[in-house]
Design a protein around this motif. Structure first.
Motif, short mmCIF file in Angstrom:
data_model
loop_
_atom_site.label_atom_id
_atom_site.label_comp_id
_atom_site.label_asym_id
_atom_site.label_seq_id
_atom_site.Cartn_x
_atom_site.Cartn_y
_atom_site.Cartn_z
N ALA A 11 0.77 -1.66 0.37
CA ALA A 11 0.15 -0.03 0.06
C ALA A 11 0.92 1.90 0.65
O ALA A 11 1.89 1.67 0.56
CB ALA A 11 -0.91 -0.18 1.52
N SER A 12 0.34 1.95 -0.81
CA SER A 12 1.26 3.55 -0.93
C SER A 12 0.67 4.36 -0.10
O SER A 12 -0.55 3.97 0.22
CB SER A 12 0.98 3.98 -2.62
N SER A 13 2.10 5.32 0.83
CA SER A 13 1.50 6.05 1.49
C SER A 13 0.73 7.38 1.08
O SER A 13 0.47 7.56 -0.90
CB SER A 13 2.42 6.42 2.29
N GLU A 14 -0.04 8.32 1.59
CA GLU A 14 -0.61 9.62 -0.02
C GLU A 14 -0.29 10.09 0.01
O GLU A 14 0.06 10.81 -0.23
CB GLU A 14 -1.73 10.15 1.70
N ALA A 15 1.46 9.88 0.35
CA ALA A 15 1.85 11.54 0.03
C ALA A 15 2.83 10.46 -1.70
O ALA A 15 3.81 11.38 -2.15
CB ALA A 15 2.96 11.78 0.90
N THR B 90 3.62 8.51 -5.30
CA THR B 90 1.79 7.91 -6.54
C THR B 90 1.59 6.37 -5.76
O THR B 90 2.16 6.13 -5.00
CB THR B 90 2.91 7.74 -7.68
N ILE B 91 1.05 6.44 -6.64
CA ILE B 91 0.42 4.54 -6.68
C ILE B 91 1.04 3.62 -6.48
O ILE B 91 0.57 2.27 -6.40
CB ILE B 91 -1.05 5.06 -6.83
N SER C 296 -2.99 -0.14 -4.63
CA SER C 296 -3.05 -0.40 -3.44
C SER C 296 -2.79 0.82 -2.25
O SER C 296 -1.21 1.36 -2.90
CB SER C 296 -2.68 -1.52 -2.40
N ALA C 297 -3.43 1.91 -1.69
CA ALA C 297 -2.91 2.33 -0.85
C ALA C 297 -3.40 3.00 0.25
O ALA C 297 -4.37 2.17 0.73
CB ALA C 297 -3.55 4.19 -1.34
N ARG C 298 -3.31 3.57 1.41
CA ARG C 298 -2.91 3.35 2.72
C ARG C 298 -4.10 5.06 2.64
O ARG C 298 -3.64 5.52 2.52
CB ARG C 298 -2.27 3.50 3.75
#
Length: 189
Positions: free
Chosen positions: A111-115, A117-118, A134-136
């Motif tokens: 999962a990528s962080s919000e800061a 890219t995906i 996937s992202a957090r």
């Protein structure tokens, strides 16, 4: 050993130069089209993750786990065929998950962080190619994990047909150019 005529040598050089230029153009076209398809899929995945993020951060979204399950289930139903969605709540409760065989392989997608890219990648799910991201997502109430997947089978099939068409047309173009080049050199000389 007989030397080739001037016409034959001119034609050979013409065909060689044309072949190099045409092959380079074909490779560039194929790579650019593949890159374009992947970038479009990644943009779609990013938009879906952004939509989930906006929904979770909306001040009016203060639903229970069951309410979130209903909302995400409705969204997943509306986008079926275009994308697959999995959302896991802060407590580990599954809010929505696609019911397709092999979905468990998406757990390997970090999962990528919000800061960032995906970081989408290709995965085979249930024997079919998908682009998965996937992202957090941090929202009031905790951190959620959202995973989206877009089916890539039709896009990759179209790219494959394009590649086959290029491979079939290239020899034909070179043959026609060789015949035309020989004819022009004969007329000129």
């Amino acid at each position: 050993m007989t030397a080739l005529s001037i016409r034959a040598r001119l034609t050979a050089w013409f065909v060689i130069v044309l072949a190099v230029a045409t092959i380079a153009l074909s490779v560039a076209a194929w790579r650019l089209s593949a890159q374009s398809v992947i970038e479009a899929a990644d943009a779609s995945l990013q938009a879906r993750l952004d939509g989930v993020r906006r929904f979770l951060r909306n001040p009016n979204t203060r639903l229970s786990v069951e309410g979130l399950r209903d909302e995400f289930g409705e969204y997943a139903e509306l986008t079926r065929g275009e994308a697959l969605l999995e959302v896991i709540g802060p407590t580990g409760a599954v809010l929505v998950r696609p019911a397709i065989p092999g979905w468990s392989v998406v757990a390997s997608v970090p999962a990528s962080s919000e800061a960032t890219t995906i970081g989408a990648r290709d995965l085979e799910i249930g024997g079919m190619p998908f682009r998965v991201a996937s992202a957090r997502l941090v929202a009031p109430g905790g951190a959620y994990r959202a995973t989206v997947a877009a089916p890539m089978g039709p896009a990759y099939a179209a790219l494959h047909r394009f590649h086959r068409l290029q491979s079939a047309v290239l020899p034909l173009v070179l043959a026609i150019a060789g015949i035309g080049g020989y004819w022009i050199s004969r007329r000129a000389l």
